[in-house]
Design a protein around this motif. Structure first.
Motif, PDB file in Angstrom:
ATOM      1  N   GLU A  90      -5.840   6.101  -3.103  1.00 32.94           N
ATOM      2  CA  GLU A  90      -7.091   5.423  -3.139  1.00 32.94           C
ATOM      3  C   GLU A  90      -7.195   4.365  -4.185  1.00 32.94           C
ATOM      4  O   GLU A  90      -7.939   3.519  -4.005  1.00 32.94           O
ATOM      5  N   GLU A 133     -10.149  -5.126  -3.025  1.00 32.85           N
ATOM      6  CA  GLU A 133     -11.491  -5.765  -3.491  1.00 32.85           C
ATOM      7  C   GLU A 133     -11.029  -7.059  -4.049  1.00 32.85           C
ATOM      8  O   GLU A 133     -11.601  -8.013  -3.834  1.00 32.85           O
ATOM      9  N   ASP A 186      -7.905   0.755  -2.436  1.00 28.69           N
ATOM     10  CA  ASP A 186      -9.273   0.236  -2.293  1.00 28.69           C
ATOM     11  C   ASP A 186      -9.554  -0.570  -3.341  1.00 28.69           C
ATOM     12  O   ASP A 186     -10.164  -1.878  -3.103  1.00 28.69           O
ATOM     13  N   HIS A 192      -5.270   0.566   7.508  1.00 34.67           N
ATOM     14  CA  HIS A 192      -6.307   0.616   6.710  1.00 34.67           C
ATOM     15  C   HIS A 192      -6.684  -0.743   5.942  1.00 34.67           C
ATOM     16  O   HIS A 192      -7.701  -1.462   5.732  1.00 34.67           O
ATOM     17  N   THR A 197       0.840  -1.245  -0.167  1.00 33.84           N
ATOM     18  CA  THR A 197      -0.113  -0.060   0.104  1.00 33.84           C
ATOM     19  C   THR A 197       0.730   1.276  -0.199  1.00 33.84           C
ATOM     20  O   THR A 197       1.979   1.314   0.660  1.00 33.84           O
ATOM     21  N   ARG A 245      -9.721  -3.820   6.773  1.00 31.70           N
ATOM     22  CA  ARG A 245     -10.407  -4.060   5.854  1.00 31.70           C
ATOM     23  C   ARG A 245     -10.374  -5.789   5.893  1.00 31.70           C
ATOM     24  O   ARG A 245     -11.162  -6.488   5.478  1.00 31.70           O
TER      25      ARG A 245
END
Length: 141
Positions: free
Chosen positions: A13, A20, A16, A68, A9, A72
């Protein structure tokens, strides 16, 4: 087949979108998710007089970015671990994959931070694909 999935990471944005796909694969295999942020030593060196404050700022950004991804993954019912390293992002990602026994790397394209875009450092993703010891899932923006 996939017991551990690495999701690098940069706090953008794009992560994200990558999450998924990476989390879906991790869920299908009940894999541990590894979140990795690399404090780019080249950016810190370029700051010269402000090196320490830039490095500290990047490390703080990295803590949030790793948290983050971990959050998740845990919300998806997966075990998650996180790490922050300092160095050249593509090298650190590949080294982490080797050291941690990663089975798959899920990484996004166009996930460069504004600092990286400004410095035109090239594609971390491309270099990871070229050097990774395991399969790499590239997620497009």
């Amino acid at each position: 087949m996939y017991d551990s999935v690495l999701i690098p990471t940069d706090g953008s944005e794009m992560v994200d979108t990558t999450l998924e796909h990476g989390l879906r694969i991790a869920c299908d295999h009940d894999a541990t998710v590894h979140a990795l942020y690399v404090v780019d030593s080249r950016v810190a060196r370029a700051a010269e007089d402000a090196r320490e404050s830039v490095e500290e700022s990047l490390r703080t950004e990295g803590e949030g970015a790793v948290e983050h991804v971990r959050t998740r993954a845990e919300e998806a019912g997966l075990e998650a671990v996180g790490e922050i390293r300092t160095g050249t992002p593509q090298k650190e990602i590949v080294e982490y994959a080797e050291e941690a026994g990663i089975d798959l790397i899920a990484i996004g394209t166009h996930g460069k931070s504004p600092r990286e875009k400004l410095l035109s450092m090239g594609s971390v993703t491309e270099r990871v694909v070229d050097n990774a010891p395991v399969p790499v899932l590239v997620v497009r923006d």
